[in-house]
Design a protein around this motif. Structure first.
Motif, PDB file in Angstrom:
ATOM      1  N   GLU A  36       0.786  -0.943  -0.039  1.00 20.54           N
ATOM      2  CA  GLU A  36      -0.096  -0.460   0.083  1.00 20.54           C
ATOM      3  C   GLU A  36       0.757   1.383   0.207  1.00 20.54           C
ATOM      4  O   GLU A  36      -0.101   2.294   0.105  1.00 20.54           O
ATOM      5  N   ARG A  92      -1.943   5.501   0.992  1.00 20.54           N
ATOM      6  CA  ARG A  92      -2.330   4.308   1.259  1.00 20.54           C
ATOM      7  C   ARG A  92      -2.531   3.876  -0.352  1.00 20.54           C
ATOM      8  O   ARG A  92      -3.311   4.224  -0.420  1.00 20.54           O
ATOM      9  N   GLU A 136      -4.573   2.082  -2.368  1.00 20.22           N
ATOM     10  CA  GLU A 136      -5.741   1.071  -2.111  1.00 20.22           C
ATOM     11  C   GLU A 136      -6.826   1.143  -3.089  1.00 20.22           C
ATOM     12  O   GLU A 136      -6.601   2.215  -3.228  1.00 20.22           O
ATOM     13  N   ARG A 161     -12.735   4.494   2.386  1.00 19.16           N
ATOM     14  CA  ARG A 161     -11.525   3.694   1.393  1.00 19.16           C
ATOM     15  C   ARG A 161     -10.839   4.695   0.407  1.00 19.16           C
ATOM     16  O   ARG A 161     -11.420   4.341  -0.687  1.00 19.16           O
TER      17      ARG A 161
HETATM   18 MG    MG Z   1      -5.951  -0.767   6.040  1.00 17.25          MG
END
Ligand code: MG
Ligand code: ATP
Length: 443
Positions: free
Chosen positions: A75, A123, A125, A131
């Protein structure tokens, strides 16, 4: 027209509520209110503010978080500085940087520190609701404290924050608690785990096989339904804890119990970073789908020593700002709206100089003033004044200004009353008014 350049995928703008947008991201007023609430609540507990760089040496996170963690494995935004070849990383979390700063400045020399910061983390992701690739954390760290008292205090402080924000603990957010014990206890548990997983090797997926010897604890975190039953039956760390670890856990629980805070002891709660020991906790909600953890943290007594500092215990947590604000929005909780006290209208450009000088005096007296800049019909200007939420409109018309006066129109008491006031005295009058923060709601 030239091509548009858009934001990087998974990285968001936080905008005023008046800007229409298709995603559900929080608006900047909600964001701002959260920040000021955080400041107020953390000050009650004596936490001091710290700012560390967004970019750190890659080695900091590899050593701090552990090589076999989701973050370090896949990540991190890492790159080589083309000027000097340094290996750098955009911080994926805040703890490692704060610990680095403490070690670098020998900051614990004069005793323990309670610190907090808030800012962007990165990150790589898959972006989805709750997120993102750039997201924000409130990060709180208590460094140099060994006892369960500070663990409990941190948890109670988060509860105080929930209360201040209007979130109901036990209903909107729930606390999960566990103890990860000490390294030797974890080792004994780990050996037992590996034996258990080896005995069920046929059930392990690729991820689990890879982690069997490098990080078997993370296998407990699996979301693979086919492995659930086998994971449920695995030996539990709680049964490997020694007297001291048990006493620490019991002491944290005793404070939470006395404070009437309900929680669930979740023996399977493990955290994504290697550095945790003893107390770990998460605040979770069921309103945000699989992005249900809004706050997570715990004790990390080994990290400071591991980062080259004189060994010292520590405990902290990270709170996902976007996730928390999404939750507040989803619940429709009331959020104080930052309305101006006064909306100012100068229908003719000739009165602008006198009007603007008078408004400066209002602002100098602490009054929030929004000037209608840009003209339009009187009707349109009054509509804007109403929509602004201001308590009064000040109208700097030609006739009244010529007499040294301004029209004051009440917008909020239903009377629509209009009075004339001397320009020389309007600032003093406005400063005596009480303008309560008007409670509004975010859509
Ligand atoms: Mg995580
Ligand atoms: P998750 O299991 O959801 O990936 P995590 O264990 O990786 O979370 P932490 O490293 O503990 O999360 O970070 C603390 C908090 O930061 C999380 O509880 C969450 O609220 C928030 N957070 C983590 N990753 C993201 C992300 N990519 N986007 C938005 N918020 C995030």
């Amino acid at each position: 027209m030239a091509d548009k350049i858009n934001a990087v995928k998974g990285m968001n703008d936080i905008l005023p509520a008046s800007v229409p947008r298709t995603d559900k991201l929080p608006d900047s007023a909600l964001w701002h209110w959260f920040e000021s609430t955080v400041r107020e609540v953390l000050a009650r507990y004596g936490y001091q503010y710290i700012v560390t760089p967004v970019v750190e040496p890659t080695a900091l996170f590899v050593r701090g978080l552990g090589e076999v963690t989701d973050i370090v494995e896949k990540e991190m935004y890492s790159f080589t500085d083309s000027m000097n070849g340094d290996k750098l990383t955009l911080r994926p979390e805040a703890t490692a940087g704060i610990v680095r700063a403490m070690v670098e400045h020998n900051a614990l020399y004069n005793g323990p520190l309670r610190l907090w910061t808030m800012g962007p983390m990165f990150r790589h992701e898959r972006p989805q609701k709750g997120r993102y690739r750039q997201f924000h954390q409130l990060d709180v760290e208590a460094l140099g404290f060994a006892g369960p008292d500070v663990d409990a205090e941190l948890i109670l402080m988060v509860r105080a924050l929930w209360k201040q924000l209007g979130l109901i603990e036990g209903q909107h957010v729930r606390l999960e608690l566990n103890s990860l014990g000490q390294p030797a206890e974890r080792q004994a548990h780990r050996d037992a785990l590996v034996r258990h997983f080896e005995a069920h090797a046929d059930l392990l997926d690729e991820d689990a096989k890879r982690r069997l010897h490098s990080n078997p604890l993370r296998i407990l975190d699996t979301k693979n339904p086919a492995m659930q039953a086998m994971v449920e039956a695995a030996p539990q760390l709680m049964d490997f804890l020694g007297d001291e670890s048990r006493a620490h856990f019991d002491a944290v629980r005793a404070v939470l119990d006395a404070a009437g805070l309900e929680y669930r002891v979740n023996p399977r709660l493990v955290r994504g970073m290697d550095y945790y020991n003893l107390t770990v906790f998460e605040w979770v909600t069921d309103q945000l789908g699989s992005q249900g953890t809004v706050c997570g943290g715990g004790r990390y007594d080994g990290l400071i020593g591991q980062m080259g500092g004189k060994p010292a215990p520590a405990v902290g947590f990270g709170l996902g700002v976007e996730r928390l604000l999404l939750l507040i929005q989803a619940l429709g909780l009331p959020v104080p709206a930052p309305a101006p006290a006064v909306y100012a209208i100068a229908p003719q450009p000739a009165q602008l100089p006198q009007a603007m000088v008078a408004l400066e005096a209002l602002r100098a007296a602490g009054v929030r003033v929004l000037l209608h800049a840009g003209g339009g019909s009187m009707k349109a200007q009054f509509k804007k004044a109403d929509a602004s939420g201001a308590a009064f409109a000040l109208i700097f018309g030609e006739d009244e200004v010529a007499r040294g006066e301004v029209t004051v129109k009440a917008l909020r008491d239903g009377s629509g009353a209009q009075v004339l006031r001397p320009l020389s005295d309007v600032a003093a009058w406005a400063a005596t008014l009480q303008f309560p923060a008007s409670p509004g709601t975010t859509p």
